[in-house]
Structures are given as structure tokens and as C-alpha cells.
Design a protein around this motif. Structure first.
Motif, PDB file in Angstrom:
ATOM      1  N   ARG A 169       0.825  -1.208   0.000  1.00  0.00           N
ATOM      2  CA  ARG A 169       0.000   0.000   0.000  1.00  0.00           C
ATOM      3  C   ARG A 169       0.864   1.265   0.000  1.00  0.00           C
ATOM      4  NH1 ARG A 169      -4.780   2.090   4.205  1.00  0.00           N
ATOM      5  NH2 ARG A 169      -4.640   4.269   3.546  1.00  0.00           N
ATOM      6  N   TYR A 170       2.031   1.195   0.615  1.00  0.00           N
ATOM      7  CA  TYR A 170       2.846   2.390   0.823  1.00  0.00           C
ATOM      8  C   TYR A 170       4.157   2.302   0.029  1.00  0.00           C
ATOM      9  CZ  TYR A 170      -0.327   2.577   4.832  1.00  0.00           C
ATOM     10  OH  TYR A 170      -1.446   2.586   5.631  1.00  0.00           O
ATOM     11  N   ARG A 171       4.733   3.459  -0.187  1.00  0.00           N
ATOM     12  CA  ARG A 171       6.021   3.524  -0.884  1.00  0.00           C
ATOM     13  C   ARG A 171       6.979   4.383  -0.069  1.00  0.00           C
ATOM     14  NH1 ARG A 171       8.046   1.848  -5.526  1.00  0.00           N
ATOM     15  NH2 ARG A 171       9.323   3.096  -6.949  1.00  0.00           N
ATOM     16  N   LEU A 172       8.119   3.806   0.253  1.00  0.00           N
ATOM     17  CA  LEU A 172       9.174   4.555   0.929  1.00  0.00           C
ATOM     18  C   LEU A 172       9.939   5.345  -0.122  1.00  0.00           C
ATOM     19  CD1 LEU A 172      11.072   5.183   3.368  1.00  0.00           C
ATOM     20  CD2 LEU A 172      12.354   3.119   2.713  1.00  0.00           C
TER      21      LEU A 172
ATOM     22  N   ALA B 253       7.115  -6.033   0.832  1.00  0.00           N
ATOM     23  CA  ALA B 253       5.932  -5.421   1.456  1.00  0.00           C
ATOM     24  C   ALA B 253       5.903  -3.913   1.322  1.00  0.00           C
ATOM     25  CB  ALA B 253       5.872  -5.799   2.939  1.00  0.00           C
ATOM     26  N   LEU B 254       7.081  -3.319   1.213  1.00  0.00           N
ATOM     27  CA  LEU B 254       7.189  -1.859   1.175  1.00  0.00           C
ATOM     28  C   LEU B 254       8.107  -1.477   0.026  1.00  0.00           C
ATOM     29  CD1 LEU B 254       6.634   0.932   2.517  1.00  0.00           C
ATOM     30  CD2 LEU B 254       8.662   0.515   3.942  1.00  0.00           C
ATOM     31  N   GLY B 255       7.510  -1.038  -1.089  1.00  0.00           N
ATOM     32  CA  GLY B 255       8.301  -0.624  -2.234  1.00  0.00           C
ATOM     33  C   GLY B 255       9.111   0.617  -1.927  1.00  0.00           C
ATOM     34  N   MET B 256      10.114   0.868  -2.758  1.00  0.00           N
ATOM     35  CA  MET B 256      10.989   2.010  -2.510  1.00  0.00           C
ATOM     36  C   MET B 256      11.241   2.780  -3.797  1.00  0.00           C
ATOM     37  SD  MET B 256      14.740   2.191  -0.651  1.00  0.00           S
ATOM     38  CE  MET B 256      15.600   1.170  -1.853  1.00  0.00           C
ATOM     39  N   GLY B 257      11.072   4.091  -3.730  1.00  0.00           N
ATOM     40  CA  GLY B 257      11.449   4.989  -4.810  1.00  0.00           C
ATOM     41  C   GLY B 257      12.676   5.767  -4.399  1.00  0.00           C
ATOM     42  N   LEU B 258      13.625   5.896  -5.312  1.00  0.00           N
ATOM     43  CA  LEU B 258      14.881   6.573  -4.992  1.00  0.00           C
ATOM     44  C   LEU B 258      15.021   7.864  -5.782  1.00  0.00           C
ATOM     45  CD1 LEU B 258      17.348   3.554  -4.842  1.00  0.00           C
ATOM     46  CD2 LEU B 258      16.566   4.953  -2.927  1.00  0.00           C
ATOM     47  N   CYS B 259      15.211   8.944  -5.064  1.00  0.00           N
ATOM     48  CA  CYS B 259      15.474  10.239  -5.683  1.00  0.00           C
ATOM     49  C   CYS B 259      16.957  10.365  -5.997  1.00  0.00           C
ATOM     50  CB  CYS B 259      15.061  11.369  -4.742  1.00  0.00           C
ATOM     51  SG  CYS B 259      13.301  11.394  -4.328  1.00  0.00           S
ATOM     52  N   GLY B 260      17.266  11.243  -6.928  1.00  0.00           N
ATOM     53  CA  GLY B 260      18.656  11.513  -7.236  1.00  0.00           C
ATOM     54  C   GLY B 260      19.334  12.295  -6.129  1.00  0.00           C
ATOM     55  N   PRO B 261      20.655  12.463  -6.217  1.00  0.00           N
ATOM     56  CA  PRO B 261      21.403  13.065  -5.108  1.00  0.00           C
ATOM     57  C   PRO B 261      21.297  14.581  -5.002  1.00  0.00           C
ATOM     58  CG  PRO B 261      22.884  12.507  -6.895  1.00  0.00           C
ATOM     59  CD  PRO B 261      21.547  11.955  -7.272  1.00  0.00           C
TER      60      PRO B 261
END
Length: 337
Positions: free
Chosen positions: A38-41, A65-73
Motif C-alpha cells: 500500500r505504501y512507498r518509501l 511489502a514496502l516498495g521504494m522509490g529513490l530520488c537523485g542526489p
């Protein structure tokens, strides 16, 4: 905060975060129950506060269980961006800037857009950016979704001691390096410098004859200290003028940091290239040229530490996590070699 403007006469961190929590029963003023997928880190490998959440998620095996999106630096005054993703758009949230998730919930959100943040995928709204509570909740509220063999990072019998250690490590070390780096007056810088190295000396003494900060296994306290230590020689020593000595010149702390770095779940989350790009490019009032240093040599992170001679078992009765998913591997240019 204007782009590249961070220095203050006497830096004080704003700690007024969105304090909503995701709990197993959804208790609280708002119902945010633990639900897989349900949530995204949303995190950034460059940020030490976000790096904590990345490490804890990995140690506990919450990837499914907890997907992850990564931002650039790097980012500007508006927001962290998803410039690492194709088209600069997070593939799950469908947004270009983390700011969009904050404004979806708070149209007039007046504060900085920070990582880590947890976003409710169905609504696209930010749930929380309270980084300190976030990792504790991953340990205590998401237990139904922990991997087999996951460590107990916040064991009940040790919580008072963990909390006490975390409090002074946060005040004097995690935030202490920023007070040095963002100080706009000589006197405030020197006060911060003395306070930081007093705390590092205290840690050096504490870790001389014990492998981990609290107890004989890795806990939340180790995660919180590690993310500052791993950035110390690369950015804080020079960029933030925390230069009495390098981490690599403090034997117990350097051995401790290498021990953790070589433990699955720690070093494999660290991207030194992104870390250096973030600090040296974003903080334009400290480093106006934007030049990113070529050093330091990172090979030392992989040298033997011999800390196992102090006893202790990193994962206690548990086991190490398996290798990171292929799509979460740190690019080669960011790794210690």
C-alpha cells in the motif's frame, strides 16, 4: 530556503515533522494500517536520514511489502526529484518531484520537502516524514512482514538504553556535523566543533571494548550512528570543517564503522558518488564552485577490522539478509573498491 542557502549564524534543525504513524492496527488520529504494497518509501541514498530507512528496510527484509522509490542526489529549493528513473518519473507514484505527494495532502505545505517519506500509493499523499519514528515502526509494527531470520533492532529489554544513546548521538553527532558545516559565525562553529569531537571521543572510548553500541547485536542505535560515520571522511571532514581528525584516524570508531560496512544491509546501501554529489553540489553557499572532490580513497572500507574478537553476533539469533534485489543495487561507481 533559497537554492544553495544553508548557512545560519547558529544552525538549528527544524524538527517539526509529519508525525502520522503506520501501525499494525491503524490506531491514532488517522488510520494508516500496515498493509503490504500500500505504501512507498521514498528515499535518497545521499541523505543520512533516508539511508537509515533504507538499511532498516533491508535488514528486516521488507522489500516485498514496502516498495521504494529513490530520488537523485541533487535537488533545488522545490524538492527532491526522481531523475534516476526513466523520464524522471517515479514508476509507481507517477510524479516527478516528491513535493507533489506533500501537496496532494497539504496544498499549502509550508516546510521543506524531506526524505525519507512514506507515501500512500492509492491516494498519492504523503503519510509521514518523521524519520526517527519511521524506522522504529518498521521494526515494531511491520513484524508480520519481516523476513525469516530478521534481527530485532529494537529489543524491548534494551529500549531505554537505545533511546538514551540515540538521544545524545543525534544531538552531538548526527546533527552535530551539520551544526559545524552550516555555522555562519566563528564562535558557533567552534562550539559545535568541540561538542562534536567530545561526543566522538566518548564513542571511541565506548567502542574500544564492545563491538556494538548497545548489547551484543546490531540495534537501531548502530544504524543511526553508521550513516553519519560512513559520510565522515568523504564529506564532513572537509566540506563541513569537522577536521580535528578523520574517522580513519580513530581506531575503535574506524574499526566499528568498517565492521558495519562489511555487514550485509549496511555497506551495500551506500553510494559514495551520490553522497559526495549531494553535499558538494547542493550546498552552494559552502562550496560555490560545485566541484566534487575526487577523494578520499575508499579501499580502506574493505580492509579487515578484527572486531569479531570483541564477541557479539551481528544478527543475534537471526541471519544476514540475502543480496539486494537487482534493481536496488548500488551502481559500481558509487561503491567502495
Amino acid at each position: 530556503m533559497a537554492s544553495g542557502t544553508y548557512v545560519e549564524d547558529d544552525f538549528q534543525r527544524d524538527t517539526d515533522y509529519i508525525e502520522d504513524r503506520i501501525t499494525r492496527d491503524g490506531a491514532g488520529d488517522r488510520e494508516w494500517p500496515v498493509e503490504p504494497n500500500r505504501y512507498r518509501l521514498v528515499a535518497a541514498r545521499a541523505c543520512p536520514w533516508a539511508n537509515r530507512a533504507i538499511i532498516v528496510r533491508r535488514l528486516l527484509g521488507l522489500e516485498d511489502a514496502l516498495g521504494m522509490g529513490l530520488c537523485g542526489p541533487t535537488h533545488d529549493e522545490r524538492s527532491w526529484t526522481f531523475d534516476l528513473d526513466p523520464g524522471g518519473v517515479d514508476p509507481v507514484l507517477g510524479i516527478e518531484r516528491l513535493r507533489e505527494a506533500y501537496l496532494a495532502r497539504f496544498p499549502d505545505y509550508p516546510k521543506g520537502i524531506t526524505v525519507p517519506a512514506v507515501v500512500d500509493v492509492p491516494t498519492g499523499r504523503v503519510v509521514t516524514n518523521d524519520f526517527a519514528q519511521m524506522t522504529l515502526d518498521l521494526s515494531t509494527e511491520w513484524t508480520a512482514h519481516h523476513r525469516d531470520g530478521a534481527p530485532d533492532l529494537y529489543p524491548e529489554p534494551l529500549r531505554d538504553e537505545i533511546d538514551e544513546v540515540n538521544a545524545w548521538v543525534y544531538a552531538d553527532v548526527n546533527n552535530g556535523v551539520y551544526r559545524c558545516g552550516f555555522a555562519g559565525k566563528q564562535a558557533s562553529y567552534e562550539r559545535s566543533y568541540r561538542r562534536l569531537f567530545g561526543a566522538l571521543d566518548r564513542l571511541e572510548k565506548r567502542l574500544t571494548d564492545r563491538r556494538f553500541l548497545v548489547g551484543d547485536t546490531i540495534t537501531e542505535a548502530d544504524v543511526r550512528l553508521f550513516t553519519t560515520l560512513v559520510r565522515f571522511d568523504a564529506v564532513y571532514h572537509g566540506h563541513f570543517k569537522a577536521n580535528r581528525n578523520k574517522l580513519s584516524e580513530m581506531p575503535a570508531l574506524w574499526g566499528y564503522a568498517r565492521d558495519l560496512f562489511q555487514t550485509p544491509g549496511f555497506g551495500d546501501t551506500v553510494d559514495f558518488a551520490q553522497i559526495k554529489a549531494h553535499y558538494y553540489v547542493v550546498h552552494k553557499d559552502i562550496n560555490p564552485t560545485g566541484i566534487v572532490p575526487a577523494g578520499p580513497d575508499l579501499a580502506g572500507w574493505l580492509t579487515p577490522h578484527h572486531r569479531e574478537q570483541l564477541g557479539g553476533r551481528p544478527f543475534g539469533e537471526g541471519t544476514a539478509p540475502s543480496a539486494p534485489p537487482a534493481d536496488e543495487l548500488v551502481p559500481q561507481e558509487g561503491r567502495a573498491a
